[in-house]
Structure formats: C-alpha cells, structure tokens
Design an enzyme around this catalytic site. Sequence first.
Site, PDB file in Angstrom:
ATOM      1  N   PRO A  30      -1.232  46.001  45.286  1.00  0.00           N
ATOM      2  CA  PRO A  30       0.173  46.223  44.932  1.00  0.00           C
ATOM      3  C   PRO A  30       0.353  47.679  44.528  1.00  0.00           C
ATOM      4  O   PRO A  30      -0.266  48.141  43.567  1.00  0.00           O
ATOM      5  CB  PRO A  30       0.381  45.267  43.736  1.00  0.00           C
ATOM      6  CG  PRO A  30      -0.973  45.099  43.140  1.00  0.00           C
ATOM      7  CD  PRO A  30      -1.961  45.233  44.268  1.00  0.00           C
ATOM      8  N   SER A  32       3.205  50.521  43.611  1.00  0.00           N
ATOM      9  CA  SER A  32       4.613  50.728  43.279  1.00  0.00           C
ATOM     10  C   SER A  32       5.251  51.770  44.191  1.00  0.00           C
ATOM     11  O   SER A  32       4.721  52.868  44.371  1.00  0.00           O
ATOM     12  CB  SER A  32       4.730  51.178  41.817  1.00  0.00           C
ATOM     13  OG  SER A  32       6.084  51.287  41.443  1.00  0.00           O
ATOM     14  N   CYS A 113      -1.566  49.088  35.663  1.00  0.00           N
ATOM     15  CA  CYS A 113      -0.792  50.265  36.052  1.00  0.00           C
ATOM     16  C   CYS A 113      -0.903  51.351  34.983  1.00  0.00           C
ATOM     17  O   CYS A 113      -0.633  51.100  33.806  1.00  0.00           O
ATOM     18  CB  CYS A 113       0.669  49.896  36.275  1.00  0.00           C
ATOM     19  SG  CYS A 113       1.686  51.326  36.777  1.00  0.00           S
ATOM     20  N   ASN A 214     -11.787  47.168  42.984  1.00  0.00           N
ATOM     21  CA  ASN A 214     -10.726  48.075  43.441  1.00  0.00           C
ATOM     22  C   ASN A 214     -11.032  49.491  42.961  1.00  0.00           C
ATOM     23  O   ASN A 214     -11.620  49.680  41.901  1.00  0.00           O
ATOM     24  CB  ASN A 214      -9.389  47.583  42.876  1.00  0.00           C
ATOM     25  CG  ASN A 214      -8.215  48.489  43.177  1.00  0.00           C
ATOM     26  OD1 ASN A 214      -7.403  48.770  42.300  1.00  0.00           O
ATOM     27  ND2 ASN A 214      -8.102  48.976  44.396  1.00  0.00           N
ATOM     28  N   ASP A 216     -10.945  53.609  45.040  1.00  0.00           N
ATOM     29  CA  ASP A 216     -11.623  54.594  45.900  1.00  0.00           C
ATOM     30  C   ASP A 216     -12.260  54.020  47.156  1.00  0.00           C
ATOM     31  O   ASP A 216     -13.164  54.642  47.723  1.00  0.00           O
ATOM     32  CB  ASP A 216     -12.692  55.370  45.119  1.00  0.00           C
ATOM     33  CG  ASP A 216     -12.105  56.278  44.054  1.00  0.00           C
ATOM     34  OD1 ASP A 216     -10.869  56.416  44.011  1.00  0.00           O
ATOM     35  OD2 ASP A 216     -12.881  56.836  43.248  1.00  0.00           O
ATOM     36  N   GLY A 238      -6.335  50.421  47.903  1.00  0.00           N
ATOM     37  CA  GLY A 238      -5.099  50.920  47.303  1.00  0.00           C
ATOM     38  C   GLY A 238      -4.612  52.160  48.008  1.00  0.00           C
ATOM     39  O   GLY A 238      -4.108  52.112  49.131  1.00  0.00           O
TER      40      GLY A 238
END
Length: 355
Positions: A30, A32, A113, A214, A216, A238
């Site tokens: 996810p 933003s 986040c 998660n 890199d 990501g």
Amino acid sequence: MSQTRTAAVSAMRPMVLGGLTLPNRVFAAPLSGISDVPFRRLTRRFGAGLVFSEMVASGEFVKGCAESAVRAMRAGDGIHAVQLAGRDPQWMERAARRLAESGVDLIDINMGCPAKKVVGGLSGSALMREPELALRIVEATVRGAGKVPVSLKMRLGWDRVTMNAAEIAARAEAAGVAMITVHGRTRADFYEGKADWHAIAEVRRTVKVPLVANGDLTRAADLPRMLEASGADAVMVGRGAQGRPWLPGLIAGAVTLDDLARRKASDLVCEHYEAMLAHYGAASGLRHARKHLAWSIERLSAFSGTDLQQSKAEILTAKEPGLVLDRLRRLFAGVRLADLETGEASDARQVKDAA
C-alpha cells in the site's frame, strides 16, 4: 537445489490466508498516492500475488469522505485488500465493519507509515510508541471485520532503541491478526540507509501467522537473501514498483522478461495515463499522473543513457491529454518493457533461468 532456485520456487507457491488463496507470495505494498485503482489494476494484471489499496483514513471513511471512498474502491476482479489508518479504536472498528459489509476481502492496519502528516496525527508508525493503544486498535479492527481476515503492517519500531516489532506482533497475533508485514526500518530511519532484513527474523521467531518481509526489494536477484535473512513466508514490493507495475509479478515468476520484451513500453505508459484521467477526471488525473510519468521517463533515460530532462519537463507541464499521449508515443517509440528493467533485467533472468 540452489538458493536462488529455492527462493524463486517458494515465491511462486500459493499461500492460504483465512479463506483466501493467494496465487503467489510476492505482494504489492500500500503506497499513499500511488497504489490507486489504475495502478492496482496494472500490478494485478502482471501477476502480483496480492495488491493493497493506498492508506484510507478510518474516521474520514466512516464520515463519508469522497476521497477516502475512492481510495477504498475495488480495482477489478481479484482479492480486494484495503489498508486502514487511524488511532481511535472506535473509528477503526466502524470503518472495518463498513468495509466488511461492502465486500472487502482483507483489511490491513497501518502501523508503519513514517510520513510527517500521519505521524503528526499520532497514527501510522507513531502507534509503535504506544503498544497498549496499538493493541486496542488491533482488537477493535478484528472485531469490526468479523469474518474478514485482518493483517498488520508495521516497522521494526519507532527507533533503534525501541525496536518492539516482535512484542507488538505477538500481541496482534493473539488478538486475531491473520498476517503480519514488517518493513525492515524504524520510523527514525524513514527511508534512509538499507532495510534490515535480518531484524525481521525476530518477528519470525515470535509468531506463527504468515510473515511478510518489506523494504528495498527492487531486484529479483535479491529475493533469496531477503527470504533467508528474514525467515518470512512472503515478500512485499514497495517503492521498487514505482514506474514498474510489473515488478511484483516479475519477481514471482508470473511474467518473464520474454513476456515484457513482447510489450511496447509506449502502450503501457499511455494506457496508464489514460486510465488515470478516466478514474480521476481530466484535471485531477493530470496531477496524479505526473509522478508515474516521471518514473517511467527516468527509467527510459537510464536505459538509453540520454538526458531526457527537457522532454520530461514538457510532458509533465502539458495540460492537453492528446499532446501528452503523442509525446509519450514518440519518446518511447521502439522501447519494450524489458528495456526499462535496465540492470535489473539480467538479475531477473538469472532467477527465471534458475527456476
């Protein structure tokens, strides 16, 4: 079996999560302002095992905010996973209940986040400084979700002194969370330095639910090291997918470099641009498309070894969609998606060949 081949085969295996069967173990994070409906459609088409919506503010969603509703929209067929953010357990419970009633398949809690506007509101990774509140939020979200599985995405901790991911993960598992994703940085790290995949292994030793690593993962060749270091069951891509919506599927083996070599880059870039205009409307779509176009042009510049700053500036400031499309087609003429993998292409081929 070699380490590279073992990792490639592992990533291709389906994974069961509650009543859901995920086709493979490479997920799209996810992001933003990035993982909106048009972007999710592309990543799913290229074979990502699971695709999450961008962050949805729980309070705003429950209050009927139109922007929050757009963020939570389903992106075609497939598993519909929505990420919720907030620090009020009641709002999180109500938002989760509303999402479950609307047919969402998976609800993710944002506890990772690092953005100032999110942390400033004491949400996101700021919750890792308040483990008791974090647990109440998990319990409330699970309660509101009912039979819909709930996952949790977080960081290693607030800073290197307070790396409490394992503690929070264990309590979240006990509260009913079905999957946990850990970004291998603290909030204090933001996105600096390298993600610490080895530190994720402490969470692996603590929980039995599926663990997702998660941070890199930008090349297929890094998959074996990431899985071995973290002990994770799956991985999440990501920022590496920026300008490369095919990357999760490429790492998972759902598409190959040969597949990408048969696709014109201009077709995909223009399709994505037009999809954003259709989704947001012309005026807002132009604004949302700029960052995606910029990433694609930067990858083209890396492949061609040509300075494309002037062309990029002209395209990003143009307000006439027809003009933008014409310039994109001319700029990407003769280029294939495999070309935009540049150095990563050979890495991906090594994994493909090993499998």
